[in-house]
Design an enzyme around this catalytic site. Structure first.
Site, short mmCIF file in Angstrom:
data_model
loop_
_atom_site.label_atom_id
_atom_site.label_comp_id
_atom_site.label_asym_id
_atom_site.label_seq_id
_atom_site.Cartn_x
_atom_site.Cartn_y
_atom_site.Cartn_z
N THR A 57 6.48 31.16 22.59
CA THR A 57 7.91 31.39 22.84
C THR A 57 8.70 32.52 22.02
O THR A 57 7.85 32.78 20.72
CB THR A 57 8.50 30.11 22.62
OG1 THR A 57 8.18 29.80 21.40
CG2 THR A 57 7.87 29.36 23.87
N THR A 59 11.20 32.72 19.58
CA THR A 59 11.00 32.62 18.16
C THR A 59 9.80 32.32 17.29
O THR A 59 9.41 32.63 16.27
CB THR A 59 12.26 31.54 17.96
OG1 THR A 59 13.34 31.74 18.40
CG2 THR A 59 12.48 31.25 16.32
N CYS A 60 9.15 31.25 18.12
CA CYS A 60 7.74 30.85 17.44
C CYS A 60 6.79 32.20 17.26
O CYS A 60 6.20 32.35 16.24
CB CYS A 60 7.33 30.03 18.48
SG CYS A 60 8.17 28.66 18.78
N SER A 61 6.78 33.13 18.26
CA SER A 61 5.89 34.15 18.35
C SER A 61 6.43 35.83 17.28
O SER A 61 5.49 36.04 16.86
CB SER A 61 5.56 34.74 19.53
OG SER A 61 5.00 33.70 20.23
N LEU A 65 5.31 32.21 13.39
CA LEU A 65 4.07 32.31 13.22
C LEU A 65 3.83 33.65 12.24
O LEU A 65 2.85 33.58 11.24
CB LEU A 65 3.17 32.51 14.49
CG LEU A 65 1.64 32.69 14.37
CD1 LEU A 65 1.02 31.59 13.59
CD2 LEU A 65 1.01 32.77 15.77
#
Length: 166
Positions: A57, A59-61, A65
């Site tokens: 996703t 924001t996560c990627s 992370l």
């Protein structure tokens, strides 16, 4: 149950993951998911666990992370032995996310919280998905735990905040 500094990490936490192996290092290769007994594995280690709503996703990627990947040396300098990312995605997706981000070996463990059970037990899940949070565990004791309250924010769960609390 919520978790806060001074608490013991729960003794019954089991996640799932696909262990990284050289022969399954390609993003399209599949390994075999196994259980990961976090309570047992982390009992005598310094651990950073951060959770994201979903692999791959935006924001996560893009915002979450990468900071952990780039700051692994600084985390190790602070004595962190295990860095783990958690999401409610299945183990195959989490494995592929690690490979897509060129994380090799056990530099970062890509763990699955099936049906967000662990996150739900903390009150840190939303609609069956893991929340965005970070927990520092030092030899079985929680020394830091916080969850993002603003959608798309990576503040209290980001690597900078975690490094500041180590």
């Amino acid at each position: 149950m919520t978790v806060k500094p001074g608490d013991s990490f729960p003794n019954d936490v089991v996640f799932q993951y696909v262990p990284w192996t050289e022969e399954n290092s390609g993003v399209q290769a599949c390994g075999i998911p196994i259980n990961y007994n976090a309570s047992k594995e982390w009992a005598d280690k310094k651990v950073v666990l951060f959770s994201v709503p979903g692999a791959f996703t935006p924001t996560c990627s893009v915002n979450h992370l990468p900071g952990y990947i780039q700051n692994l040396p600084q985390l190790r300098e602070k004595g962190v032995q295990i860095v783990a990312v958690l999401a409610s995605n299945d183990p195959f997706v989490m494995s592929a996310w690690g490979k897509a981000n060129q994380v090799r070996g056990d530099d970062i463990l890509f763990l699955t919280d099936p049906e967000a059970r662990f996150s739900s037990s903390l009150g840190w899940a939303n609609a069956g998905r893991t929340g965005r949070y970070a927990i520092i565990i030092d030899h079985g004791k929680v020394t830091y735990a916080d969850i993002e309250t603003k959608k798309g924010a990576v503040e209290v769960s980001g690597v900078d905040s975690v490094l500041a609390h180590l």
